[in-house]
Design an enzyme around this catalytic site. Structure first.
Site, PDB file in Angstrom:
ATOM      1  N   GLY A 216     -16.901 -38.807 -64.740  1.00 48.51           N
ATOM      2  CA  GLY A 216     -16.597 -38.874 -63.317  1.00 48.51           C
ATOM      3  C   GLY A 216     -16.559 -40.333 -62.922  1.00 48.51           C
ATOM      4  N   THR A 217     -15.885 -40.641 -61.842  1.00 44.13           N
ATOM      5  CA  THR A 217     -15.673 -42.053 -61.556  1.00 44.13           C
ATOM      6  C   THR A 217     -16.313 -42.558 -60.267  1.00 44.13           C
ATOM      7  OG1 THR A 217     -13.450 -41.350 -61.027  1.00 44.13           O
ATOM      8  CG2 THR A 217     -13.776 -42.421 -63.117  1.00 44.13           C
ATOM      9  N   THR A 218     -15.588 -42.622 -59.152  1.00 40.80           N
ATOM     10  CA  THR A 218     -16.129 -43.417 -58.046  1.00 40.80           C
ATOM     11  C   THR A 218     -16.734 -42.581 -56.912  1.00 40.80           C
ATOM     12  OG1 THR A 218     -14.408 -45.000 -58.559  1.00 40.80           O
ATOM     13  CG2 THR A 218     -15.578 -45.312 -56.487  1.00 40.80           C
TER      14      THR A 218
END
Lengths: 241, 283
Positions: free
Chosen positions: B55-57
């Site tokens: 998952g990122t931001t």
């Protein structure tokens, strides 16, 4: 020299049952009543901190009478079992029936084990369904027997008078206030006097499992104000006959 | 699962269920079913970072009524976009939320355990934990994942909630060792967090309304997606937009997708004129 007397198993069980019943008989009753949107649980309770009624899981509540430390133990075990099931499977896989079974096995084993004293408790496990037909009220006694109750259920010392009152006055699909008022009236009907006792909202512990609640957890405690309001507004419906 | 099976077969509940003990669900798990704890596995040595979704931001900012948290919808596996509509911001309980960056599998598991932990405490004790108490519980859970983090499966959460005692929104960030740091005003974690934080620096000001604050977060995620390949921008063709949640005195609430859609459309329309987003004054 003392000789141990022979005590028949029947007598042993009877003694243990008498012992448990005596302990339970000392306390006040707890009433569960089905209403249109779920189940209300009402108890007479002087204490603010020590609950007789509590939440187990999304749709499941617990109520008990008898010895506090024993039923508190069972309550915590129930929360642990439900949370463990819900965590390792899914929230929908936690059922009242599974919990009632676990309690029944536990109470039954303790009751018939000679090494332990029987628990002096009776408990309700109630579960609210999507529709009223799916609502469940399980009543468990000190020896592990389970009864599947409908419409209403009472446990505790002088349950008979409360049951008599409910049989006379219960109607289907009441609203919440009516069902709280009816449950309180049933509690007030018990006692040695022929006149119903006066019960004040501050002596009443009440909670509902309300299927219309938008959050997944359907259990809500009713504040004193909500109980007083129910007692004023929810004039118990006239006798069923 | 051997002990789990024992608990569901006929017979009384095993001893840990009836024992006098703590109100912590993870401590109970450690006793009764340790194999279910997220940190209980020791993966074989080697870098596992490309084997699982990432998952990122995540961005969060406080505002007058409480705190907002938002996350983009992309999950990656190496150079592959593994999922376009993953959700990475969750309610932790009625008054807090948690967003996750890093390895998605362990992160979601930790979030589930965290949710169970908070609810369990509430039911056993009959009262909720303080916001600091919740933040500290999350520390313990993250610390258990350190061995996995060393092999590329790090979990980096961002925790935010409404503090009922001080009547304000608060934000906590973590590192992989479980270190817990309270952040002021706004913060961001994940691969695009550098860009998102730079963007928020220019856009954030005190006393934003909920709508303004939401817009700032959407702008920050847009900037993150603009410069970080692992962060997903608003998907206009599929109508997939960031998940935005608010925690206020009224509790946790997810902002409806339709409201976010309107907001995103306005942000994207403005970027048609100025692709770099709103310009901040020079002095």
């Amino acid at each position: 020299m003392t000789m141990p007397f022979y005590v028949s198993p029947e007598q042993q069980m009877k003694d243990r049952a008498d012992y448990a019943r005596k302990g339970i008989g000392r306390g006040r009753s707890v009433v569960a009543v089905q209403y249109a949107d779920g189940i209300v649980l009402v108890a007479e309770n002087q204490s603010r901190a020590l609950h007789k009624i509590s939440e187990i899981y999304d749709r499941i509540a617990f109520a008990a009478v008898g010895r506090y430390n024993e039923f508190e133990n069972l309550r915590i075990a129930g929360v642990r079992l439900a949370d463990l099931r819900g965590y390792s499977y899914d929230r929908r896989d936690v059922t009242g029936r599974g919990l009632a079974n676990a309690y029944a096995q536990t109470l039954g084993t303790i009751f018939s084990s000679a090494a332990e004293k029987p628990y002096e408790v009776e408990i309700f496990v109630t579960e609210v369904g999507e529709v009223a037909e799916e609502d469940q009220i399980y009543r468990l006694t000190y020896d592990g027997s389970v009864a599947d109750e409908h419409r209403f259920a009472v446990m505790g010392g002088s349950a008979d008078q409360a049951v008599a009152h409910l049989e006379q006055h219960y109607i289907d699909a009441m609203n919440r206030d009516q069902s709280v008022a009816l449950a309180v009236a049933a509690l007030a009907a018990e006692g040695d006097d022929t006149e119903p006792r006066e019960l004040d909202a501050s002596n009443i512990e009440a909670a509902v499992l309300d299927r219309t609640r938008s959050r997944p957890r359907k259990f809500t405690r009713l504040s004193d104000a909500a109980v007083s309001q129910a007692l004023e507004a929810g004039e118990p419906p006239a006798a069923g006959e | 699962m051997s002990r789990m099976a024992a608990s569901s077969s006929p017979g009384r509940l095993p001893e840990p269920f009836l024992a006098n003990g703590s109100a912590s669900f993870s401590e109970f798990l450690a006793w009764q079913a340790p194999e279910l704890l997220p940190g209980s596995r020791t993966p074989p040595l080697g870098d596992a970072s490309n084997l699982a979704r990432h998952g990122t931001t995540i961005v969060a900012a406080t505002y007058a009524d409480g705190v907002l948290m938002a996350g983009d919808r992309r999950a990656t596996m190496g150079n592959i976009i593994a999922q376009r509509d993953i959700e990475k911001v969750f309610p932790a309980d009625e008054y807090s939320c948690v967003g996750i960056a890093g390895s998605a599998g362990p992160a979601i598991e930790i979030v589930r355990l965290f949710q169970a932990e908070l609810e369990h405490y509430e039911k056993i004790e009959g009262t909720t934990l303080s916001l600091d108490g919740k933040a500290n519980r999350l520390t313990t859970l993250i610390r258990g994942n350190l061995a996995m983090a060393m092999q590329g499966l790090a979990v980096v959460p961002l925790f935010a909630g409404y503090d009922l005692e001080s009547s304000q929104g608060r934000i906590f960030s973590y590192d992989v060792t479980g270190g817990r740091y309270e952040e002021q005003a706004f913060h961001s974690v994940g691969s695009g967090s550098l860009f998102a934080r730079g963007s928020l620096k220019k856009l954030y000001r005190d006393a934003l309304t909920e709508q303004e604050c939401t817009t700032a977060l959407v702008q920050a995620l847009y900037d993150a997606a603009d410069d970080d390949s692992a962060t997903g921008g608003p998907d206009l063709t599929r109508r997939i937009f960031p998940v935005v949640t608010a925690v206020t005195a009224d509790g946790f609430r997810r902002i409806p997708d339709e409201e976010i859609a309107t907001l995103v459309d306005a942000v994207v329309a403005a970027r048609m004129d100025r692709p770099d987003g709103p310009a901040a004054p020079l002095t």
